[in-house]
Design an enzyme around this catalytic site. Structure first.
Site, PDB file in Angstrom:
ATOM      1  N   GLY A 140      -5.331  27.512 -13.784  1.00 26.82           N
ATOM      2  CA  GLY A 140      -5.483  26.030 -13.165  1.00 26.82           C
ATOM      3  C   GLY A 140      -4.727  25.143 -12.944  1.00 26.82           C
ATOM      4  N   ARG A 178      16.397  22.279 -13.849  1.00 21.64           N
ATOM      5  CA  ARG A 178      17.817  21.145 -14.157  1.00 21.64           C
ATOM      6  C   ARG A 178      18.057  20.935 -15.179  1.00 21.64           C
ATOM      7  NH1 ARG A 178      16.561  17.061  -9.071  1.00 21.64           N
ATOM      8  NH2 ARG A 178      16.669  18.574  -8.027  1.00 21.64           N
ATOM      9  N   ARG A 235      -4.803  34.253 -10.988  1.00 17.99           N
ATOM     10  CA  ARG A 235      -5.152  34.597 -12.511  1.00 17.99           C
ATOM     11  C   ARG A 235      -5.171  35.925 -12.394  1.00 17.99           C
ATOM     12  NH1 ARG A 235      -8.792  29.433 -12.723  1.00 17.99           N
ATOM     13  NH2 ARG A 235      -8.571  28.615 -14.627  1.00 17.99           N
ATOM     14  N   CYS A 236      -5.084  37.063 -13.344  1.00 24.08           N
ATOM     15  CA  CYS A 236      -4.312  37.876 -13.526  1.00 24.08           C
ATOM     16  C   CYS A 236      -4.890  38.905 -14.456  1.00 24.08           C
ATOM     17  CB  CYS A 236      -2.615  38.044 -13.615  1.00 24.08           C
ATOM     18  SG  CYS A 236      -2.090  39.387 -13.238  1.00 24.08           S
ATOM     19  N   GLY A 264      -2.850  26.814 -19.106  1.00 26.10           N
ATOM     20  CA  GLY A 264      -3.566  25.781 -19.806  1.00 26.10           C
ATOM     21  C   GLY A 264      -4.119  26.843 -21.627  1.00 26.10           C
ATOM     22  N   ASP A 265      -4.800  27.186 -22.101  1.00 27.59           N
ATOM     23  CA  ASP A 265      -5.537  27.814 -23.033  1.00 27.59           C
ATOM     24  C   ASP A 265      -4.847  29.463 -22.868  1.00 27.59           C
ATOM     25  OD1 ASP A 265      -8.116  27.744 -21.901  1.00 27.59           O
ATOM     26  OD2 ASP A 265      -8.469  27.862 -23.820  1.00 27.59           O
ATOM     27  N   SER A 275      -3.929  30.615 -20.679  1.00 27.43           N
ATOM     28  CA  SER A 275      -2.187  31.355 -20.282  1.00 27.43           C
ATOM     29  C   SER A 275      -1.574  30.721 -21.782  1.00 27.43           C
ATOM     30  CB  SER A 275      -1.315  30.221 -19.552  1.00 27.43           C
ATOM     31  OG  SER A 275      -2.070  30.201 -18.154  1.00 27.43           O
ATOM     32  N   THR A 328      -2.648  21.343 -17.540  1.00 28.89           N
ATOM     33  CA  THR A 328      -4.236  21.152 -17.796  1.00 28.89           C
ATOM     34  C   THR A 328      -4.480  20.187 -17.365  1.00 28.89           C
ATOM     35  OG1 THR A 328      -6.236  22.073 -18.799  1.00 28.89           O
ATOM     36  CG2 THR A 328      -4.232  21.567 -20.352  1.00 28.89           C
ATOM     37  N   ILE A 329      -5.546  20.222 -16.095  1.00 28.67           N
ATOM     38  CA  ILE A 329      -6.715  18.593 -16.452  1.00 28.67           C
ATOM     39  C   ILE A 329      -7.585  18.118 -16.830  1.00 28.67           C
ATOM     40  CG2 ILE A 329      -6.194  18.681 -13.883  1.00 28.67           C
ATOM     41  CD1 ILE A 329      -9.284  18.973 -12.735  1.00 28.67           C
ATOM     42  N   ASP A 330      -8.061  19.250 -18.072  1.00 28.63           N
ATOM     43  CA  ASP A 330      -8.891  19.330 -19.196  1.00 28.63           C
ATOM     44  C   ASP A 330      -8.670  18.462 -20.437  1.00 28.63           C
ATOM     45  OD1 ASP A 330      -9.658  21.243 -16.988  1.00 28.63           O
ATOM     46  OD2 ASP A 330      -9.984  23.127 -17.558  1.00 28.63           O
ATOM     47  N   ASP A 382      -8.007  20.300 -23.295  1.00 25.07           N
ATOM     48  CA  ASP A 382      -8.528  20.566 -24.148  1.00 25.07           C
ATOM     49  C   ASP A 382      -6.964  21.568 -25.088  1.00 25.07           C
ATOM     50  OD1 ASP A 382      -7.926  22.449 -22.106  1.00 25.07           O
ATOM     51  OD2 ASP A 382      -9.259  23.770 -22.241  1.00 25.07           O
ATOM     52  N   ARG A 394     -14.506  21.920 -17.716  1.00 25.45           N
ATOM     53  CA  ARG A 394     -14.901  23.205 -17.622  1.00 25.45           C
ATOM     54  C   ARG A 394     -15.762  22.770 -19.599  1.00 25.45           C
ATOM     55  NH1 ARG A 394     -10.561  27.968 -17.929  1.00 25.45           N
ATOM     56  NH2 ARG A 394      -9.104  25.731 -19.020  1.00 25.45           N
ATOM     57  N   GLY A 447     -17.466   1.935 -16.682  1.00 25.28           N
ATOM     58  CA  GLY A 447     -18.675   1.363 -16.991  1.00 25.28           C
ATOM     59  C   GLY A 447     -20.200   2.282 -16.579  1.00 25.28           C
ATOM     60  N   LYS A 495     -32.869  -3.308 -14.104  1.00 21.23           N
ATOM     61  CA  LYS A 495     -31.950  -2.868 -14.208  1.00 21.23           C
ATOM     62  C   LYS A 495     -31.657  -1.533 -13.764  1.00 21.23           C
ATOM     63  CE  LYS A 495     -27.212  -2.052 -16.786  1.00 21.23           C
ATOM     64  NZ  LYS A 495     -26.942  -1.535 -16.569  1.00 21.23           N
ATOM     65  N   GLN A 510     -10.335  16.443  -7.930  1.00 23.39           N
ATOM     66  CA  GLN A 510      -9.545  16.080  -9.136  1.00 23.39           C
ATOM     67  C   GLN A 510      -8.232  16.729 -10.016  1.00 23.39           C
ATOM     68  OE1 GLN A 510     -13.563  15.287 -12.062  1.00 23.39           O
ATOM     69  NE2 GLN A 510     -13.946  17.237 -10.621  1.00 23.39           N
TER      70      GLN A 510
HETATM   71  P1  ADP Z   1      -5.643  28.448 -17.643  1.00 23.16           P
HETATM   72  O1  ADP Z   1      -4.182  29.334 -18.716  1.00 23.16           O
HETATM   73  O2  ADP Z   1      -5.920  27.563 -17.084  1.00 23.16           O
HETATM   74  O3  ADP Z   1      -6.857  28.698 -18.752  1.00 23.16           O
HETATM   75  P2  ADP Z   1      -6.648  31.548 -17.803  1.00 23.16           P
HETATM   76  O4  ADP Z   1      -8.010  31.134 -18.634  1.00 23.16           O
HETATM   77  O5  ADP Z   1      -7.436  31.487 -16.385  1.00 23.16           O
HETATM   78  O6  ADP Z   1      -6.336  30.100 -17.469  1.00 23.16           O
HETATM   79  O7  ADP Z   1      -6.224  31.896 -17.828  1.00 23.16           O
HETATM   80  C1  ADP Z   1      -4.207  32.043 -17.197  1.00 23.16           C
HETATM   81  C2  ADP Z   1      -4.087  34.049 -17.190  1.00 23.16           C
HETATM   82  O8  ADP Z   1      -3.956  34.081 -18.455  1.00 23.16           O
HETATM   83  C3  ADP Z   1      -5.198  34.938 -17.338  1.00 23.16           C
HETATM   84  O9  ADP Z   1      -5.397  35.084 -15.561  1.00 23.16           O
HETATM   85  C4  ADP Z   1      -4.635  36.159 -17.531  1.00 23.16           C
HETATM   86  O10 ADP Z   1      -3.925  36.890 -16.809  1.00 23.16           O
HETATM   87  C5  ADP Z   1      -3.581  35.754 -18.773  1.00 23.16           C
HETATM   88  N1  ADP Z   1      -4.254  35.848 -20.271  1.00 23.16           N
HETATM   89  C6  ADP Z   1      -5.364  34.729 -20.243  1.00 23.16           C
HETATM   90  N2  ADP Z   1      -6.074  35.391 -21.275  1.00 23.16           N
HETATM   91  C7  ADP Z   1      -5.583  36.230 -21.861  1.00 23.16           C
HETATM   92  C8  ADP Z   1      -5.324  37.367 -23.173  1.00 23.16           C
HETATM   93  N3  ADP Z   1      -6.400  37.242 -24.212  1.00 23.16           N
HETATM   94  N4  ADP Z   1      -4.863  38.623 -22.599  1.00 23.16           N
HETATM   95  C9  ADP Z   1      -3.615  38.400 -21.901  1.00 23.16           C
HETATM   96  N5  ADP Z   1      -3.445  37.329 -20.830  1.00 23.16           N
HETATM   97  C10 ADP Z   1      -4.326  36.756 -21.198  1.00 23.16           C
END
Ligand code: ADP
Length: 328
Positions: A16, A30, A77-78, A107-108, A110, A131-133, A135, A177, A191, A219, A260
């Site tokens: 994200g 840099r 996302r890959c 994020g987590d 990645s 990450t904006i979350d 988390d 999320r 508030g 209220k 957001q």
């Molecule tokens: P974020 O980093 O925001 O939490 P995702 O959960 O979509 O986003 O993860 C981003 C990318 O990190 C995924 O599309 C994938 O390519 C890679 N990825 C996530 N989890 C795994 C994993 N368990 N093993 C290998 N690659 C992962």
């Protein structure tokens, strides 16, 4: 142990997007150039690594981006990266260019990918929490959270004006999320009478009772901020439950959504990103691997990637008590 000196590093943004990622890229590029390293931008996260969409960056490549939201490297996302074959392909592409260190801003998910990759291959990985979350364990702050939460506050303030004019009950859904930080912080700051977050169990009977009581006391204006991963579903589901129990309530729903994620990063996010980006490169230079650069008690703090993804930051329950008292 002799440290293998890095000479060429790659930087990517993954998962994200979050405001401030550009400021982090700029700091990495840099700082790397300052240390006479070559630096490559990997496009669209791990997708660019697998598909060899990698280009060399120079100091000018990151000019005039510190104030821009999104990410110049783009993100994606890959699915291929979940498989060993995909990661091997990525490794070969990096090797071909001589890249011997990586900075992953994400994020987590990645970080899970980075952790696997650096365990399998001889390329050290440093993670920056983007990450904006918010988390991620091991850092009090994440790149993008401050901007996102301020965007939510600005929007909710506007909703409150119209809500007040009509004596309405508004349910505002914010992002996060399965993390309730945006909801908690924006709810307190605007508030809100009630805040629903995934980390805390919500007693729906309690909520209905408090709304009914408030209705009796005339209220009628009520703001409920709910995190998108809430136990009662999204804001529309919650509105249905409330409407079924309190038919007289003039209820409206607003889902803030992707606004957001966008916008110019706040000063705070630019500072965090610059600080972390600098330390990511310094970390590679002194031989760190498989760690996330975070900030704890205003100091740079390193957490192994596996710990950063396994644990969530804990939400202080005291806040939920304070919300109730202040909303009475
Ligand atoms: P974020 O980093 O925001 O939490 P995702 O959960 O979509 O986003 O993860 C981003 C990318 O990190 C995924 O599309 C994938 O390519 C890679 N990825 C996530 N989890 C795994 C994993 N368990 N093993 C290998 N690659 C992962």
């Amino acid at each position: 142990m002799t440290i293998k000196k890095v000479t060429k590093i790659g930087v990517l943004t993954s998962g994200g997007d979050a405001p401030g990622m550009n400021a982090a890229i700029r700091a990495v590029v840099r700082t790397a150039i300052f240390h006479d390293l070559e630096v490559f931008g990997i496009m669209r996260g791990y997708a660019g690594m697998v598909e060899n969409d990698i280009q060399e960056l120079n100091s000018r490549s990151v000019a005039n981006i510190i104030q821009r939201g999104g990410t110049i490297l783009k993100t994606a996302r890959c699915t291929e990266f979940y498989e060993y074959e995909g990661r091997l392909k990525a490794y070969n592409n990096l090797k071909e260019k001589g890249i011997d260190g990586l900075v992953i801003i994400g994020g987590d998910g990645s970080f899970k990918g980075a952790q696997r990759f650096s365990n399998e291959f001889d390329i050290p990985c440093i993670g920056l929490p983007g990450t904006i979350d918010k988390d991620i364990a091991g850092s009090d702050v994440t790149i993008g959270f401050d901007t996102a939460v301020n965007t939510a506050v600005e929007a909710i303030d506007k909703i409150r004006d119209t809500m007040d004019a009509h004596d309405r009950l508004f349910i505002v859904e914010v992002m996060g999320r399965d993390a309730g930080y945006i909801a908690l912080h924006s709810g307190i700051a605007t508030g809100a009478e009630n805040i629903l977050i995934p980390e805390t169990k919500t007693d729906i009977e309690d909520l209905i009772f408090s709304l009914t009581e408030k209705e009796k006391r005339k209220k009628l204006v009520n703001l409920i901020v709910v995190a998108e991963g809430g136990e009662y579903g999204d804001a529309n589901e919650l509105a249905k439950i409330i409407k079924a129990r309190i038919p007289s309530a003039d209820t409206r729903v607003c889902i803030l959504g992707h606004i957001q994620r966008g916008g110019a990063p706040s000063c705070e996010d630019r500072l965090i990103a610059s600080h972390m980006g600098y330390y990511a490169v310094e970390s590679l230079l002194i031989g760190r691997n498989n760690v996330m650069v975070g900030v704890v008690n205003n100091k740079i703090h390193y957490t192994p990637l596996d710990k950063a993804v396994k644990q969530k930051q804990k939400i202080g329950q005291e806040w939920m008590k304070i919300v109730k008292i202040l909303a009475s």
